[in-house]
Design an enzyme around this catalytic site. Structure first.
Site, short mmCIF file in Angstrom:
data_model
loop_
_atom_site.label_atom_id
_atom_site.label_comp_id
_atom_site.label_asym_id
_atom_site.label_seq_id
_atom_site.Cartn_x
_atom_site.Cartn_y
_atom_site.Cartn_z
N HIS A 1 0.87 -1.17 0.00
CA HIS A 1 0.00 0.00 0.00
C HIS A 1 0.91 1.23 0.00
CE1 HIS A 1 -2.81 2.95 1.77
NE2 HIS A 1 -3.80 2.13 1.46
N ASP B 1 3.26 -4.18 8.20
CA ASP B 1 2.04 -3.40 8.03
C ASP B 1 0.86 -4.36 8.23
OD1 ASP B 1 -0.20 -2.08 7.18
OD2 ASP B 1 0.62 -1.48 5.23
N GLN C 1 -4.38 -4.68 7.24
CA GLN C 1 -5.40 -5.65 6.82
C GLN C 1 -5.32 -6.92 7.65
OE1 GLN C 1 -7.83 -4.97 4.76
NE2 GLN C 1 -7.04 -3.05 3.93
N LYS D 1 -10.17 0.05 10.59
CA LYS D 1 -10.37 -1.18 9.82
C LYS D 1 -10.69 -2.36 10.73
CE LYS D 1 -7.15 0.23 6.22
NZ LYS D 1 -7.89 0.57 4.99
N CYS E 1 -4.75 2.37 -3.79
CA CYS E 1 -3.53 2.91 -3.15
C CYS E 1 -2.35 1.98 -3.33
CB CYS E 1 -3.76 3.18 -1.67
SG CYS E 1 -5.01 4.40 -1.38
C1 LIG Z 1 -2.30 -2.64 3.76
C2 LIG Z 1 -2.63 -1.25 4.20
N1 LIG Z 1 -1.69 -0.49 4.78
C3 LIG Z 1 -1.93 0.74 5.21
C4 LIG Z 1 -3.16 1.33 5.05
C5 LIG Z 1 -3.36 2.74 5.51
O1 LIG Z 1 -4.28 2.85 6.53
P1 LIG Z 1 -4.79 4.26 7.02
O2 LIG Z 1 -5.29 4.97 5.79
O3 LIG Z 1 -5.87 3.94 7.97
O4 LIG Z 1 -3.66 4.97 7.65
C6 LIG Z 1 -4.18 0.59 4.45
C7 LIG Z 1 -5.50 1.21 4.23
O5 LIG Z 1 -6.13 1.05 3.21
C8 LIG Z 1 -3.91 -0.73 4.01
O6 LIG Z 1 -4.85 -1.46 3.41
#
Ligand SMILES: Cc1ncc(COP(=O)(O)O)c(C=O)c1O
Lengths: 137, 401
Positions: free
Chosen positions: B120, B197, B200, B223, B359
């Site tokens: 992401h 990270d 998810q 999430k 993203c």
């Molecule tokens: C794998 C992953 N990392 C990071 C993020 C970023 O999360 P946030 O926008 O809540 O900071 C997301 C959100 O879509 C994600 O799916």
């Protein structure tokens, strides 16, 4: 200000459309009628950013009126672009800036397509149009 | 395909959405919230908000207690040894940026940072920008056909120059679990710090950060059925000690003078300014709620729904699923059909899915795609949701073809 004839035609067909399927069909039909862009017009400079799809908008002024061309690789968006162009084609700058396009899309029952969150990018196209106009002034 | 969710009624927004004829299948973007969370927020705001860690007064003491209680709950949820290893941030993105700034001093020109090709943007751009600031090499670990990091290649690419490895646990586009264990242990053996990270991954199943063996683990509250505005950075104690302070202001300071100051260690040293108190308390309530459920039953429910989703996609002609999704979601494209057109028609029919690059632009570009449609599930999703999606998809395709 009376509607351009294609616009009244569009308005009539959309106000008669029942349900999302008919509206989608109409959009696709109108989209087919968009004058295609030459490859030379599909340039980075003509691209509208902020859309998930590829969208181009070409604008020039001729005899005091705006002439637009637009296209996209997505079919329903082409339809939305067609709905935009039938309304704005040939308008003078002052007419264009006085025009409430949100109202126009609302009349067509397509107002939700204008939301800035929609990835279709119609919102971005309208912003681009306004920007081109400002630059020309 | 009758697969009811026993937890659906715990989420009031689901029936509200249903009344608006909306089928919500975008839980990987953000989740609906359980009643328990709404109650906790309501309680906090209607019984007296107060700032934390500052006031001696009773409301301040109660707010601080609830706030620190959430830290304990988060620690318990991911099995961190100590609550002080949990830093509250504003989301996964801000946690990753904290790391990229807090660790910057450790890098020298020519050092390498390894990320995977499926990250992401939140777990790519902070490292990419750090690499640019410090003249580092960003090494991108390739992903195989199935949508998993190619282990053979990754183990070659992670070497003695690698100072940090940052990878996701579960891909937000491909729905694939990444082979963390071999990657992390190899990276550690090379002396690299490891960042996972979990944005998810944390939502599906329970994960134990000590067992994972990572140095840092990050996720977002929203999430995980919690509120927006709060995220979590877990760090191994020795790893947290490596972080330099990055945002300065109230509460993170020990001693302040006009010309100099000294700062607190983690967690408070990395929580400058007033934190999102309500959101932190809400996250604690969401975790209490989740902890009260039968985790195995959730796992079975989600797996069964995911299977029906994959089956339905496989049954339809011309659909290409990206990678081989293992959990929670599936992204796909349809031959000869623009994903914006499908997205448009699904939206018209009240089916809320995600279309676009999710993203992860470099990943999609690598797959030769401009975008894809993603359907994602939560524990409240049910068989009817999936069925309504397929009905809408079929209707839309019929119209387009
Ligand atoms: C794998 C992953 N990392 C990071 C993020 C970023 O999360 P946030 O926008 O809540 O900071 C997301 C959100 O879509 C994600 O799916």
């Amino acid at each position: 200000m009376s509607l351009p004839s294609q616009a009244s035609q569009a308005l009539e067909s959309f106000t008669q459309a029942r349900g999302w399927e008919q509206r989608a069909r109409l959009l696709m039909q109108w989209g087919e009628r968009l004058e295609p862009l030459a490859d030379s017009e599909k340039t980075e400079a003509n691209r509208v950013h902020g859309c998930e799809s590829l969208v181009w908008l070409v604008a020039r002024q001729q005899d005091g009126g705006w002439q637009f061309k637009a296209s996209s690789d997505a079919r329903l968006l082409r339809g939305l672009l067609a709905m935009l162009l039938v309304r704005v084609q040939g308008l003078a700058s002052d007419e264009l800036s006085a025009l409430d396009l949100r109202e126009w899309f609302t009349q067509l029952g397509l107002e939700r397509q204008l939301s800035p969150s929609r990835s279709n990018g119609l919102h971005a196209v309208l912003q681009r149009m306004a920007e081109l106009q400002r630059q020309a002034q | 395909m009758f697969q009811p969710s026993p937890w659906r009624a715990d989420f009031p927004a689901i029936s509200a959405l249903q009344r608006q004829h909306q089928t919500y299948l975008d839980s990987a973007a953000t989740t609906q919230k359980p009643q328990a969370l709404l109650d906790a927020l309501n309680h906090y705001y209607s019984h007296g908000a107060a700032n934390v860690h500052r006031a001696q007064h009773l409301p301040g003491a109660l707010a601080t207690q609830a706030f620190e209680g959430s830290r304990d709950k988060v620690a318990a949820w991911i099995n961190a040894a100590q609550a002080r290893q949990i830093v509250f941030t504003h989301g996964a993105t801000s946690a990753l940026n904290l790391l990229a700034y807090g660790l910057e001093w450790r890098f020298e020109a020519g050092d390498e940072i390894a990320v995977s090709a499926l990250e992401h943007h939140a777990n790519l751009l902070p490292w990419q920008q750090l690499a640019q600031r410090r003249n580092l090499k960003l090494v991108v670990l390739p992903v195989n056909q199935l949508g998993r990091i190619d282990l053979d290649q990754a183990l070659q690419l992670i070497g003695p120059r690698t100072r940090l490895l940052a990878v996701s646990q579960l891909s937000n586009v491909l729905g694939t679990w990444q082979p963390l264990e071999p990657l992390l242990s190899h990276a550690r053996a090379q002396g690299a710090l490891t960042v996972v990270d979990g944005a998810q991954g944390v939502v599906h199943g329970r994960h134990d950060v000590q067992q994972l063996g990572c140095d840092f683990y990050v996720f977002s509250g929203h999430k995980l059925y919690g509120p927006e505005g709060v995220g979590v950075l877990y760090g191994r104690e020795s790893a947290l000690a490596l972080l330099r302070h990055w945002q300065f202001g109230g509460e993170m300071v020990q001693q302040a003078d006009y010309q100099s100051a000294s700062f607190r260690p983690a967690p408070l040293g990395f929580e400058a300014g007033t934190p999102p108190i309500g959101a932190v308390i809400g996250l604690g309530a969401a975790l209490d709620y989740l902890a009260s459920l039968d985790a195995d039953a959730i796992g079975r429910h989600e797996a069964a729904l995911h299977q029906s989703l994959l089956r339905g996609l496989a049954e339809r002609e011309g659909i290409r699923v990206l990678g081989a999704p293992q959990a929670a979601l599936a992204s796909f494209v349809i031959e000869g059909v623009h994903n914006a057109d499908i997205a448009h028609l699904l939206t018209e029919q009240g089916v809320a899915v995600r279309a676009g690059h999710h993203c992860a632009m470099p990943l999609l570009k690598g797959l030769g795609l401009e975008g894809a449609i993603r359907v994602s599930l939560g524990l409240y999703s049910d068989g009817d949701d999936v069925q309504r999606f397929f009905e809408a998809l079929d209707q839309g395709l019929e119209l387009l073809r």
